[in-house]
Scaffold this motif. Structure first.
Motif, PDB file in Angstrom:
ATOM      1  N   UNK A  14       0.843  -1.189   0.000  1.00  0.00           N
ATOM      2  CA  UNK A  14       0.000   0.000   0.000  1.00  0.00           C
ATOM      3  C   UNK A  14       0.882   1.244   0.000  1.00  0.00           C
ATOM      4  N   UNK A  15       0.408   2.255  -0.678  1.00  0.00           N
ATOM      5  CA  UNK A  15       1.143   3.511  -0.765  1.00  0.00           C
ATOM      6  C   UNK A  15       0.228   4.639  -0.330  1.00  0.00           C
ATOM      7  N   UNK A  16       0.767   5.557   0.448  1.00  0.00           N
ATOM      8  CA  UNK A  16       0.010   6.735   0.862  1.00  0.00           C
ATOM      9  C   UNK A  16       0.482   7.927   0.056  1.00  0.00           C
ATOM     10  N   UNK A  23       8.617  18.385  -3.257  1.00  0.00           N
ATOM     11  CA  UNK A  23       9.707  17.431  -3.120  1.00  0.00           C
ATOM     12  C   UNK A  23       9.322  16.122  -2.462  1.00  0.00           C
ATOM     13  N   UNK A  24       8.192  16.087  -1.756  1.00  0.00           N
ATOM     14  CA  UNK A  24       7.775  14.844  -1.113  1.00  0.00           C
ATOM     15  C   UNK A  24       6.882  14.047  -2.050  1.00  0.00           C
ATOM     16  N   UNK A  25       7.013  12.760  -1.982  1.00  0.00           N
ATOM     17  CA  UNK A  25       6.282  11.884  -2.886  1.00  0.00           C
ATOM     18  C   UNK A  25       5.515  10.838  -2.085  1.00  0.00           C
ATOM     19  N   UNK A  26       4.642  10.083  -2.742  1.00  0.00           N
ATOM     20  CA  UNK A  26       3.912   9.031  -2.022  1.00  0.00           C
ATOM     21  C   UNK A  26       4.881   8.041  -1.361  1.00  0.00           C
ATOM     22  N   UNK A  27       4.471   7.516  -0.204  1.00  0.00           N
ATOM     23  CA  UNK A  27       5.316   6.606   0.564  1.00  0.00           C
ATOM     24  C   UNK A  27       4.586   5.296   0.819  1.00  0.00           C
ATOM     25  N   UNK A  28       5.355   4.199   0.833  1.00  0.00           N
ATOM     26  CA  UNK A  28       4.797   2.890   1.161  1.00  0.00           C
ATOM     27  C   UNK A  28       4.534   2.821   2.664  1.00  0.00           C
ATOM     28  N   UNK A  29       3.535   2.047   3.032  1.00  0.00           N
ATOM     29  CA  UNK A  29       3.202   1.865   4.452  1.00  0.00           C
ATOM     30  C   UNK A  29       4.408   1.367   5.238  1.00  0.00           C
ATOM     31  N   UNK A  30       5.210   0.482   4.632  1.00  0.00           N
ATOM     32  CA  UNK A  30       6.399  -0.060   5.297  1.00  0.00           C
ATOM     33  C   UNK A  30       7.370   1.059   5.663  1.00  0.00           C
ATOM     34  N   UNK A  31       7.580   1.995   4.756  1.00  0.00           N
ATOM     35  CA  UNK A  31       8.500   3.106   5.001  1.00  0.00           C
ATOM     36  C   UNK A  31       7.957   4.023   6.082  1.00  0.00           C
ATOM     37  N   UNK A  33       6.005   3.177   8.528  1.00  0.00           N
ATOM     38  CA  UNK A  33       6.156   2.469   9.800  1.00  0.00           C
ATOM     39  C   UNK A  33       7.590   2.574  10.316  1.00  0.00           C
ATOM     40  N   UNK A  34       8.570   2.443   9.432  1.00  0.00           N
ATOM     41  CA  UNK A  34       9.977   2.553   9.846  1.00  0.00           C
ATOM     42  C   UNK A  34      10.282   3.946  10.384  1.00  0.00           C
ATOM     43  N   UNK A  35       9.801   4.977   9.711  1.00  0.00           N
ATOM     44  CA  UNK A  35      10.043   6.349  10.173  1.00  0.00           C
ATOM     45  C   UNK A  35       9.341   6.584  11.507  1.00  0.00           C
ATOM     46  N   UNK A  36       8.138   6.065  11.666  1.00  0.00           N
ATOM     47  CA  UNK A  36       7.445   6.218  12.950  1.00  0.00           C
ATOM     48  C   UNK A  36       8.201   5.516  14.076  1.00  0.00           C
ATOM     49  N   UNK A  37       8.805   4.364  13.802  1.00  0.00           N
ATOM     50  CA  UNK A  37       9.648   3.694  14.806  1.00  0.00           C
ATOM     51  C   UNK A  37      10.840   4.573  15.157  1.00  0.00           C
ATOM     52  N   UNK A  38      11.462   5.147  14.139  1.00  0.00           N
ATOM     53  CA  UNK A  38      12.609   6.031  14.376  1.00  0.00           C
ATOM     54  C   UNK A  38      12.207   7.227  15.226  1.00  0.00           C
ATOM     55  N   UNK A  39      11.021   7.782  14.980  1.00  0.00           N
ATOM     56  CA  UNK A  39      10.559   8.925  15.760  1.00  0.00           C
ATOM     57  C   UNK A  39      10.374   8.538  17.227  1.00  0.00           C
ATOM     58  N   UNK A  40       9.885   7.329  17.489  1.00  0.00           N
ATOM     59  CA  UNK A  40       9.714   6.877  18.876  1.00  0.00           C
ATOM     60  C   UNK A  40      11.071   6.698  19.558  1.00  0.00           C
ATOM     61  N   UNK A  41      12.033   6.117  18.857  1.00  0.00           N
ATOM     62  CA  UNK A  41      13.382   5.939  19.423  1.00  0.00           C
ATOM     63  C   UNK A  41      13.995   7.308  19.706  1.00  0.00           C
ATOM     64  N   UNK A  42      13.858   8.228  18.759  1.00  0.00           N
ATOM     65  CA  UNK A  42      14.393   9.585  18.938  1.00  0.00           C
ATOM     66  C   UNK A  42      13.768  10.244  20.170  1.00  0.00           C
ATOM     67  N   UNK A  43      12.460  10.113  20.327  1.00  0.00           N
ATOM     68  CA  UNK A  43      11.786  10.726  21.475  1.00  0.00           C
ATOM     69  C   UNK A  43      12.299  10.148  22.790  1.00  0.00           C
TER      70      UNK A  43
END
Length: 115
Positions: A14-16, A23-31, A33-43
């Motif tokens: 799936x792509x959003x 400059x931003x383009x559609x992103x896959x759900x997998x990507x 999810x990975x960025x959201x994990x990174x944001x939690x680790x960063x926080x």
């Protein structure tokens, strides 16, 4: 947490649609999810740093603390950009794209020299 096993079992391609930001383009759900994990680790890391900053005066050297915080924030930003891969924004005054020249099977954009 997303790992290879979970991705293989339930990942659909799936792509959003991307944010309406140049400059931003559609992103896959997998990507995403990975960025959201990174944001939690960063926080979590930033909250640890916030706790350290509340320690008694003189416990931390302020300059090095500021350098550490900035570099951690920059590191996570760079990691997330590596995943999202935004492109440079086009401007109204930009010329049409230069023609493509082909070398073997690869397309190589021919960029005229700056005047």
């Amino acid at each position: 947490m997303v790992d290879g096993t979970e991705q293989a079992k339930g990942f659909e391609a799936a792509t959003r649609t991307g944010l309406p930001v140049a400059g931003y383009r559609p992103q896959r759900e997998e990507t995403i999810a990975l960025v959201n994990e990174n944001k939690a680790v960063e926080e979590r890391v930033l909250r640890r740093m916030d706790a350290l900053a509340r320690m008694p005066a003189g416990t931390l050297e302020g300059r090095w603390y500021a350098i550490a915080r900035t570099q951690i924030e920059q590191g996570f930003m760079a990691l997330n950009r590596a995943l999202f891969q935004p492109e440079r924004a086009g401007l109204p005054e930009d010329a049409p794209p230069a023609p493509m020249a082909f070398e073997g099977a690869e397309a190589v954009q021919v960029v005229p020299p700056a005047a």
